[in-house]
Scaffold this active site. Sequence first.
Site, short mmCIF file in Angstrom:
data_model
loop_
_atom_site.label_atom_id
_atom_site.label_comp_id
_atom_site.label_asym_id
_atom_site.label_seq_id
_atom_site.Cartn_x
_atom_site.Cartn_y
_atom_site.Cartn_z
N HIS A 87 0.63 -1.31 0.12
CA HIS A 87 -0.42 0.26 -0.62
C HIS A 87 0.96 1.18 0.12
O HIS A 87 1.85 1.61 0.97
CB HIS A 87 -0.74 0.14 1.25
CG HIS A 87 -1.53 1.22 1.01
ND1 HIS A 87 -2.65 1.35 0.80
CD2 HIS A 87 -1.05 2.69 1.91
CE1 HIS A 87 -3.58 2.29 0.68
NE2 HIS A 87 -2.45 3.75 1.43
N ASP A 167 -15.59 1.97 7.63
CA ASP A 167 -14.16 2.61 7.14
C ASP A 167 -14.79 3.73 6.27
O ASP A 167 -14.62 4.85 6.06
CB ASP A 167 -13.19 2.24 6.76
CG ASP A 167 -12.24 3.02 5.33
OD1 ASP A 167 -11.72 4.51 6.42
OD2 ASP A 167 -11.58 3.06 4.19
N ARG A 174 -14.65 12.75 7.44
CA ARG A 174 -13.66 12.73 7.61
C ARG A 174 -13.31 14.50 6.42
O ARG A 174 -12.40 15.67 6.96
CB ARG A 174 -12.37 12.03 7.96
CG ARG A 174 -12.16 11.11 9.03
CD ARG A 174 -11.53 9.88 8.73
NE ARG A 174 -10.62 10.23 8.53
CZ ARG A 174 -9.91 9.30 7.44
NH1 ARG A 174 -9.96 8.31 6.95
NH2 ARG A 174 -8.62 9.90 6.83
N SER A 189 -7.87 3.50 8.78
CA SER A 189 -9.06 3.69 7.67
C SER A 189 -8.14 2.78 6.77
O SER A 189 -8.58 1.49 6.25
CB SER A 189 -8.21 5.10 6.75
OG SER A 189 -8.80 5.18 5.90
N LYS A 193 -8.75 -1.84 5.81
CA LYS A 193 -9.08 -2.65 4.39
C LYS A 193 -7.91 -3.78 4.06
O LYS A 193 -8.34 -4.25 3.96
CB LYS A 193 -9.40 -1.75 4.02
CG LYS A 193 -10.56 -0.76 3.48
CD LYS A 193 -10.39 0.50 2.61
CE LYS A 193 -8.86 1.42 2.29
NZ LYS A 193 -9.49 2.35 3.02
#
Length: 430
Positions: A87, A167, A174, A189, A193
Amino acid sequence: MSIEPFDAVDVIRAKRDGGAVPEKALRWMVDAYTRGYVSDAQMASFAMAIFQRGMERDEIRVLTDAMIASGERMSFAALGKKTVDKHSTGGVGDKITLPLAPLVASFGVAVPQLSGRGLGHTGGTLDKLESIPGWRAALSNEEMFAQMQGDVGAVICAAGSGLAPADKKLYALRDVTGTVEAIPLIASSIMSKKIAEGTDALVLDVKFGSGAFMQDIDRARELARTMVALGTDSGVATTALLTDMNVPLGFAIGNANEVRESVEILAGGGPSDVRELTIALAQEMLALAGKPDADVEAALDDGRAMDSWKAMIRAQGGDPDAELPTARETHVVTAPTDGVVTRMDALPFGIAAWRLGAGRARAEDPVVFEAGIDLHAKPGDRVDAGQPLFTLSAADGARFPRALEALEGSWALGDKAPAAGPIVRERITA
């Protein structure tokens, strides 16, 4: 009508006053918000309290776990081989997922890369890949498993709506309440996932600098450490690399042009910075998958990674040999004098590419695949007066003035090359 075990106002007050929210109350808050009992106004107040007061490590773990519990949790145990994901916190010209996933898969490791679309100046991996004729992002879980279990090994696709729905709801809130930058909320967040996805291991590319979400390296380091701890606590082998995003990655910023540059990397060429970061992340991913001695440079240079890329694209309906979209309109910016490029701030180039049509202002907006910027020189390069510095591409020439406006003051020429540091600054482990 059932009686709720907690009161949202009490949970908000506890965090507002600097205390730790008890585990059961925190789990209830996430669940009650997901099912609509806790209102947006109350959750916005709670998010602001977190933004101002922070959270302890155990609180962030509970928050993340509660968000995972709001939806499905996938498992790749039946694949019979290690799974490892990556990620990135996003940046300008960050196309690393494209060459990285097939490169790692070429070593017999499964890569479940659930990716997203771009919003604002940060380009989305799915948007880039959709510039390839026929390629599709939406796959069923069965199609994902089949692609990873077979010879392809890697899949880059859209995350299903069943992963961490809490999320998704909180993320949208947010965005409109000024609480995006809260590290506990960012970390939970991202990691909710990734943990729900079911991967065995995860490598995080946490960027800092002008074009990064976290511009300050100390804040980026704090975020990386928080996410590594969350992964570790959840049984996912997790490491992070802190990487420099002060200058755009590579020479291409956009969608189709970033695919072209990724294919150059897979062919053993391409820009040195993109190759360097692709190799560093691949080595990290393969080490976590139990292959620390894998020769990733050889796989780029001998065609194995390219074979893996073509198989992955074909498996999702794309034609890896098809012509990619090219822009009808271009505008070249040239060097006004002789000199050395001393500065190219990433963020303005990302904003300019977005204004050219490469990104979207709203989630429902389309992207223009051929729009973007191609750099011809980067900091440290010597140029002559009149030599092209970068080319803007768009479907409509009317977009050029606003893009050029974003680039005013974003680059400079001088007499002396700036000091060049490594892209990967630190490696963070549990």
